[in-house]
Motif scaffolding. Sequence first.
Motif, PDB file in Angstrom:
ATOM      1  N   THR A  96      77.602  -1.616   3.114  1.00  0.00           N
ATOM      2  CA  THR A  96      76.412  -0.927   2.616  1.00  0.00           C
ATOM      3  C   THR A  96      76.734   0.306   1.795  1.00  0.00           C
ATOM      4  O   THR A  96      75.995   0.690   0.907  1.00  0.00           O
ATOM      5  CB  THR A  96      75.517  -0.516   3.805  1.00  0.00           C
ATOM      6  N   GLN A  97      77.880   0.935   2.119  1.00  0.00           N
ATOM      7  CA  GLN A  97      78.213   2.177   1.403  1.00  0.00           C
ATOM      8  C   GLN A  97      78.510   1.944  -0.079  1.00  0.00           C
ATOM      9  O   GLN A  97      78.506   2.883  -0.863  1.00  0.00           O
ATOM     10  CB  GLN A  97      79.375   2.912   2.087  1.00  0.00           C
ATOM     11  N   ASN A  98      78.774   0.684  -0.455  1.00  0.00           N
ATOM     12  CA  ASN A  98      79.033   0.388  -1.875  1.00  0.00           C
ATOM     13  C   ASN A  98      77.784  -0.134  -2.582  1.00  0.00           C
ATOM     14  O   ASN A  98      77.825  -0.423  -3.773  1.00  0.00           O
ATOM     15  CB  ASN A  98      80.142  -0.665  -2.022  1.00  0.00           C
ATOM     16  N   ARG A 124      80.713  -0.519   8.931  1.00  0.00           N
ATOM     17  CA  ARG A 124      80.783  -1.716   9.791  1.00  0.00           C
ATOM     18  C   ARG A 124      80.950  -2.993   8.977  1.00  0.00           C
ATOM     19  O   ARG A 124      80.233  -3.963   9.157  1.00  0.00           O
ATOM     20  CB  ARG A 124      79.584  -1.798  10.734  1.00  0.00           C
ATOM     21  N   CYS A 125      81.915  -2.957   8.064  1.00  0.00           N
ATOM     22  CA  CYS A 125      82.196  -4.138   7.247  1.00  0.00           C
ATOM     23  C   CYS A 125      82.554  -5.310   8.167  1.00  0.00           C
ATOM     24  O   CYS A 125      83.344  -5.144   9.111  1.00  0.00           O
ATOM     25  CB  CYS A 125      83.328  -3.853   6.278  1.00  0.00           C
ATOM     26  N   GLU A 126      81.998  -6.460   7.858  1.00  0.00           N
ATOM     27  CA  GLU A 126      82.094  -7.588   8.786  1.00  0.00           C
ATOM     28  C   GLU A 126      83.524  -8.077   9.001  1.00  0.00           C
ATOM     29  O   GLU A 126      83.876  -8.569  10.063  1.00  0.00           O
ATOM     30  CB  GLU A 126      81.240  -8.760   8.246  1.00  0.00           C
ATOM     31  N   PHE A 127      84.372  -7.931   7.980  1.00  0.00           N
ATOM     32  CA  PHE A 127      85.733  -8.483   8.057  1.00  0.00           C
ATOM     33  C   PHE A 127      86.743  -7.504   8.633  1.00  0.00           C
ATOM     34  O   PHE A 127      87.909  -7.836   8.802  1.00  0.00           O
ATOM     35  CB  PHE A 127      86.200  -8.890   6.650  1.00  0.00           C
ATOM     36  N   CYS A 128      86.319  -6.291   8.952  1.00  0.00           N
ATOM     37  CA  CYS A 128      87.279  -5.206   9.212  1.00  0.00           C
ATOM     38  C   CYS A 128      87.765  -5.185  10.666  1.00  0.00           C
ATOM     39  O   CYS A 128      86.966  -5.172  11.601  1.00  0.00           O
ATOM     40  CB  CYS A 128      86.620  -3.873   8.874  1.00  0.00           C
ATOM     41  N   ASP A 129      89.082  -5.141  10.827  1.00  0.00           N
ATOM     42  CA  ASP A 129      89.645  -5.055  12.179  1.00  0.00           C
ATOM     43  C   ASP A 129      89.883  -3.606  12.621  1.00  0.00           C
ATOM     44  O   ASP A 129      90.153  -3.344  13.786  1.00  0.00           O
ATOM     45  CB  ASP A 129      90.950  -5.862  12.289  1.00  0.00           C
ATOM     46  N   GLY A 186      89.660   5.458  12.949  1.00  0.00           N
ATOM     47  CA  GLY A 186      88.251   5.078  13.079  1.00  0.00           C
ATOM     48  C   GLY A 186      87.506   5.261  11.771  1.00  0.00           C
ATOM     49  O   GLY A 186      87.929   6.033  10.907  1.00  0.00           O
ATOM     50  N   CYS A 187      86.410   4.537  11.632  1.00  0.00           N
ATOM     51  CA  CYS A 187      85.618   4.596  10.402  1.00  0.00           C
ATOM     52  C   CYS A 187      84.154   4.339  10.775  1.00  0.00           C
ATOM     53  O   CYS A 187      83.872   3.466  11.596  1.00  0.00           O
ATOM     54  CB  CYS A 187      86.114   3.523   9.431  1.00  0.00           C
ATOM     55  N   PRO A 188      83.221   5.102  10.195  1.00  0.00           N
ATOM     56  CA  PRO A 188      81.820   4.961  10.624  1.00  0.00           C
ATOM     57  C   PRO A 188      81.130   3.704  10.095  1.00  0.00           C
ATOM     58  O   PRO A 188      80.028   3.391  10.524  1.00  0.00           O
ATOM     59  CB  PRO A 188      81.160   6.213  10.023  1.00  0.00           C
TER      60      PRO A 188
END
Length: 651
Positions: free
Chosen positions: A314-316, A199-204, A195-197
């Motif tokens: 956003t984190q970048n 929400r990159c649009e391309f991420c599965d 899991g990852c907090p």
Amino acid sequence: MQIQSVNHPDAPHHPRPQRPVRLLLINPRFPESFWSFRWAVEKVLPRKRTINPPLGLATLAALCPPEWEVEIIDENIEAVPLKPEADIIGVCGMGAQFKRQRELLNYYRGQGFYVVAGGSFASLCPERFADLAHSVIAGEAEYIWPEFCRDFEQGRAKQRYQETGVVNLEDSPVPRFELLKLDQYTTISMQFSRGCPYRCEFCDIIVMFGRRPRTKTPVQIGKELDALRAQNICNVFFVDDNLIGNKKLAKELLRYLGDYQQQHDYQFNFGTEVSLNLADDEELLRLFRAANFSWVFIGIESPDEESLKETRKTQNMRKDILAAVQTIYAHGIDVLAGFIVGFDNDTLDTFEQQYQFITASGIQVAMVGLLTALPRTPLFERLEREGRLLPEAYHGDNTKLGTNFIPKRMDYQAMVNHYQALYRRLFSDRTIAARIRNKTRYMKRPVYKGEYTLRESMHIVGALFARGLLTGGPVRLLRFLRTLITAGPRVWPQIMVDWIAGLAMRDYIKRHFRNDLERERRLTQLTAARLRRRCATSVRRGALEVATYAGEVGTNLRVMLQGYVDRASYKKVARRLEKMLRRSTATLTLCIEELSEKQRPHLDHLLQRLAPYGDRVSIWVSERARPLLNIDSSVFHLLLDKKPTQAPAAG
Ligand code: SF4
């Protein structure tokens, strides 16, 4: 935790055998990609066959009833058995492995085995496996796999086991590492969190594992490390998608790892994946160093703020990415990174922007991909709504030469051409060397000191010189020496690693990026014509047939051996085919219909010559010829479907 199982009317009845169940788990062969680092593995590193073992299968094995007999075959290092002794055959796979996973499931199902599909692609798209497998394991296995095992033993296994709740990783067992041939991998995989907090649009990842990171306990990790220590392992890769998704828990783990390393003489050299905000936290960086993490992989994606905004990375944003990378170097930790081109905001100028950034950052392992829409991701759904998806183009590996949707501000072919050009520039000798210098300017005390014995290190340096540096001529050698003398001896092991990685990626480009399709087509046709002429007698008798086809990309040559072919003709065939494969990126399909004992040594010789190009060679063998022949499916793409009448895509 609610477990949902879906009954299927076609699920075959498999009564419980009167002995322990025999389970064969298979990791299908990956198509070669940048990630294979094939040149490094084959030509430089001693005794290695590939990069990472199938951790998921070792975990699955640990979830089986203790009396079950489990075997794991990784087709990336060994051949799959065509007549295995098993009651169940489980085939896992990621998107990039789907073609091979499908082929294996079809084959074993056709042979009468009970077949089960699993892995990340089956979790994302279980419906695509409905006709391929008797049971599909969709989602994390910790709760649904034991349920399947119970059902199978009672003869009532269902068609689909769908994980619908949240798996507590504290319930995850120590993987059965002893079932893997660990000495054949460069780096052994482990997992702390899922899991990852973000929400990159391309991420599965967040589609599969959610946005709240779940973790194992440090003590669990300690037990796994104990198991790896018992096998003398040094290199470990935490395959977490973002190890610092929960910083508090990550720090606890790192403190534990620091102590563990101290107690065990710093046996392990760690690497993992993190988000770029690692650079913002000095304490975290110090803990990473103290625990002996020598590298991290970061999804940088783009130096363009607008593209980051579009994809919700956003984190970048609002940070100096270059400075962040340099901060990580300053702590002695190497940065490997992913970059993406193809966002709606991107134009052809983006390639130049990426080139400038990657060069300045000193990132040697720069995995640049064309944006690909993975099923079930928000990106996929948006592009579907916009009618921009290209059907059947999904290949699950975004470093391939193409994508699965229509770009917004670039012509598709121009984008692919620029993509190839970018990679060629990035892996010229000059740019490899420039990146190393730009890195070592900041990295003065690398964590990485080399994990090999003196003898192995000498072998590696010798192989790097003989096969990598000297073959590039005096200019490459001078560039190499310059990277050494501009840095202190302490940094030399890291510099060697960077040259090996750079040359491996360059080798991949040379073998896989197509320069001139027309020239290749002509070369393939010329090879076919010459073979027909030089082996005229065998061709006339119908024992040898040679034809060319348009393949998925480029041209494919098909050679059919369907009768007695003499030794001299075999030699001519071997010489011609080897020459064609060496001088082009064309693919070859070899169909072996007939074979006699007498001919076998000639065929073995032919296969030996083709082996270095095995990733572009597909081989089909008839039922009749199979007992006489052992095709290593980890070297060649062994076709298990019916005889190809057209060119199949090489694996
Ligand atoms: S940071 Fe990485 S793992 Fe997390 S959502 Fe973005 S791409 Fe996915």
